[in-house]
Design an enzyme around this catalytic site. Structure first.
Site, short mmCIF file in Angstrom:
data_model
loop_
_atom_site.label_atom_id
_atom_site.label_comp_id
_atom_site.label_asym_id
_atom_site.label_seq_id
_atom_site.Cartn_x
_atom_site.Cartn_y
_atom_site.Cartn_z
N ASN A 147 7.22 -2.95 3.85
CA ASN A 147 8.13 -2.29 3.13
C ASN A 147 7.85 -0.74 2.80
O ASN A 147 7.58 -0.46 1.72
CB ASN A 147 8.64 -3.01 2.06
CG ASN A 147 7.55 -3.14 0.86
OD1 ASN A 147 6.65 -3.29 1.33
ND2 ASN A 147 8.20 -3.52 -0.45
N LEU A 161 0.79 -1.10 -0.04
CA LEU A 161 -0.07 -0.20 0.08
C LEU A 161 0.79 1.24 0.05
O LEU A 161 0.38 2.33 -0.14
CB LEU A 161 -1.10 -0.06 1.31
CG LEU A 161 -2.24 -1.04 1.18
CD1 LEU A 161 -2.89 -1.01 2.41
CD2 LEU A 161 -2.76 -0.87 0.02
N HIS A 190 4.07 1.58 -8.66
CA HIS A 190 4.97 2.49 -8.67
C HIS A 190 4.62 3.95 -9.72
O HIS A 190 4.01 3.54 -10.72
CB HIS A 190 6.39 1.97 -9.19
CG HIS A 190 7.18 1.08 -8.57
ND1 HIS A 190 7.62 1.35 -7.04
CD2 HIS A 190 7.00 -0.49 -8.62
CE1 HIS A 190 8.22 0.31 -6.79
NE2 HIS A 190 7.80 -0.85 -7.74
N ASP A 222 0.47 -9.39 -5.25
CA ASP A 222 1.62 -8.87 -5.01
C ASP A 222 1.43 -7.63 -5.70
O ASP A 222 2.44 -6.85 -6.29
CB ASP A 222 2.75 -9.61 -5.87
CG ASP A 222 4.22 -8.96 -5.29
OD1 ASP A 222 4.11 -8.16 -4.34
OD2 ASP A 222 5.36 -9.63 -5.78
N HIS A 268 10.19 -13.93 1.57
CA HIS A 268 10.63 -13.51 0.30
C HIS A 268 11.80 -14.35 -0.33
O HIS A 268 12.85 -14.06 0.38
CB HIS A 268 11.03 -11.87 0.05
CG HIS A 268 11.39 -11.65 -1.20
ND1 HIS A 268 10.76 -10.72 -1.94
CD2 HIS A 268 12.33 -11.85 -1.65
CE1 HIS A 268 11.53 -10.46 -2.85
NE2 HIS A 268 12.73 -10.98 -2.99
#
Length: 429
Positions: free
Chosen positions: A96, A65, A311, A307, A181
């Site tokens: 992250n 988010l 961007h 996922d 990951h």
């Protein structure tokens, strides 16, 4: 539509938690499912689902988010709005952010912002390590107490085996999964795409499947010796699928997810040098795609997750080796699954409900308590996704509710999409 009583009539109701797969009615009262197959009362609001698929509310357990810190890419408001448009009633957000979600205050911030947005349910995944640096465990007990449902350093794999082992042991006390990951970064350093014939022909630095396979093998071993719960994120390699299959046969507590793009796209797409095909793990060759599909079909892979990694256009417009990894997926995940997996007969609707609702709820522990998710059983929260399986539509960047537009599916004609989303009996979309 926000009345206390609601009847959803004549839909094709699919709920693998109770082997339900037929035309049925659902009656909802005060946000809970109270009856199945009963006629509506005189006081009910009625929603006609004739010709539609009715599923337990979809759950995406792998979403970025970006808030706080990267609001130019996405905010909790825009991301949860996109989730509703994609048919999701609940999402789990990755840590992250900037700063990362490694304190009780940061967990509370996400929860408060999600509540203000008044869109879908948002569950928080906290960091495994402080500041996602892989050096020192985060205060996991405090983070779980604050409401985090799992932990992960997604985007920055924890490569310290001793730290990972201690994280498994610590999470055992809270029965929480570690979301891994799987990547050995020394093997993927400066990589742009899958290492193979296409990367060789294009002259682009490759990311070998060994980077994923080695990491998955290590995590499985650590889960085995600790008894901890491992969830492997965004599986993309044939070797990883095989390792997870063997681990499950041995009784190791491992689950796994795959993304729609790793089921439908290959490294051949990078011939366009379009950064919307650049993600981590990378798009791989067809043999790996086929292995992931087979893993999904035979139950080796438990979950389909988007996922969703937004961007801004400015970032994705950089040269391919400089552009960030990741694509958006909340609004296309379900239609891509319908178009490429359900319509060709690879998956049925029960498998969709299992991998996109029931299993995510079970893995994150959302299927217990007073208001379980991932099910349409009596007493469950009335989180429901209604789908038109046949509507045809074209993906257009200007139609996305996400703040970012970095999708490889722009221009595709897809079939099927959510037409209504109910959360606790209230129609949100």
């Amino acid at each position: 539509m926000s009345t206390a009583s609601l009847s959803i009539l004549n839909g094709h109701v699919v709920d693998p938690s109770q082997q339900l797969d037929r035309i049925a009615n659902l009656r909802i009262h005060n946000g809970k499912i109270v009856e199945i197959d009963s006629p509506p009362s005189d006081y009910d609001e009625v929603f006609d689902a004739t010709g539609k698929i009715v599923l337990p509310g979809l759950i995406d357990m792998h979403v970025h988010l970006r808030e706080p810190g990267h609001e130019e890419d996405e905010t909790i408001q825009t991301g949860t709005n996109a989730a509703l448009c994609g048919g999701f009633t609940s999402i789990a957000c990755c840590p992250n952010t900037a700063p990362p979600i490694d304190t009780q205050a940061s967990v509370e911030f996400i929860k408060q912002q999600a509540a203000r947005s008044e869109n879908c349910n948002v569950y928080v995944i906290c960091c495994i390590s402080k500041n996602r640096e892989g050096k020192e465990l985060a205060e996991l007990g405090q983070l779980f107490q604050a409401g985090a449902v799992a932990c992960s350093d997604d985007g920055s794999p924890v490569e310290d085996a001793e730290l990972t082992r201690r994280a498994f042991e610590y999470c055992l006390m809270f029965d929480k999964p570690i979301l891994s990951h799987p990547e050995v970064t020394s093997l993927t350093k400066n990589g742009v795409m899958h290492e193979g014939m296409v990367s060789l022909l294009l002259g682009l630095r490759g990311m070998p499947v060994a980077a994923e396979d080695v990491a998955v093998a290590q995590d499985i071993t650590l889960a085995d010796i600790t008894g901890g719960r491992l969830h492997v994120m965004h599986v993309s390699s044939k070797g990883a699928v095989s390792a997870i299959r063997r681990a499950k046969r041995r009784g190791i507590r491992v689950t796994a997810e795959v993304t729609p793009h790793h089921l439908t796209l290959t490294d051949e797409m990078l011939r366009s040098f379009d950064s919307n095909y650049k993600m981590n793990p990378p798009l791989r060759s067809q043999e790996h795609v086929d292995a992931c599909i087979e893993g999904l079909r035979d139950g080796t892979i438990d979950v389909i997750a988007s996922d969703h990694a937004p961007h801004s256009a400015e970032k994705k417009m950089r040269e391919l080796d400089q552009a960030p990894f990741g694509i958006i997926g909340l609004e296309t995940a379900l239609p891509v699954v319908i178009t490429k997996l359900v319509r060709p007969g690879i998956l049925d609707w029960s498998a969709v409900a299992r991998t996109m609702s029931l299993n995510p709820a079970r893995i994150l522990g959302l299927n217990t308590g007073a208001g379980p998710k991932g099910t349409l059983q009596i007493g469950a929260d009335a989180d429901i996704t209604v789908i038109d399986p046949d509507v045809a539509w074209r993906v257009r960047a200007e139609d996305f509710r996400s703040k970012s537009k970095n999708s490889p599916y722009i221009g595709w004609e897809l079939f099927g999409r959510a037409t209504a989303v109910f959360i606790s009996g209230v129609r949100k979309f």
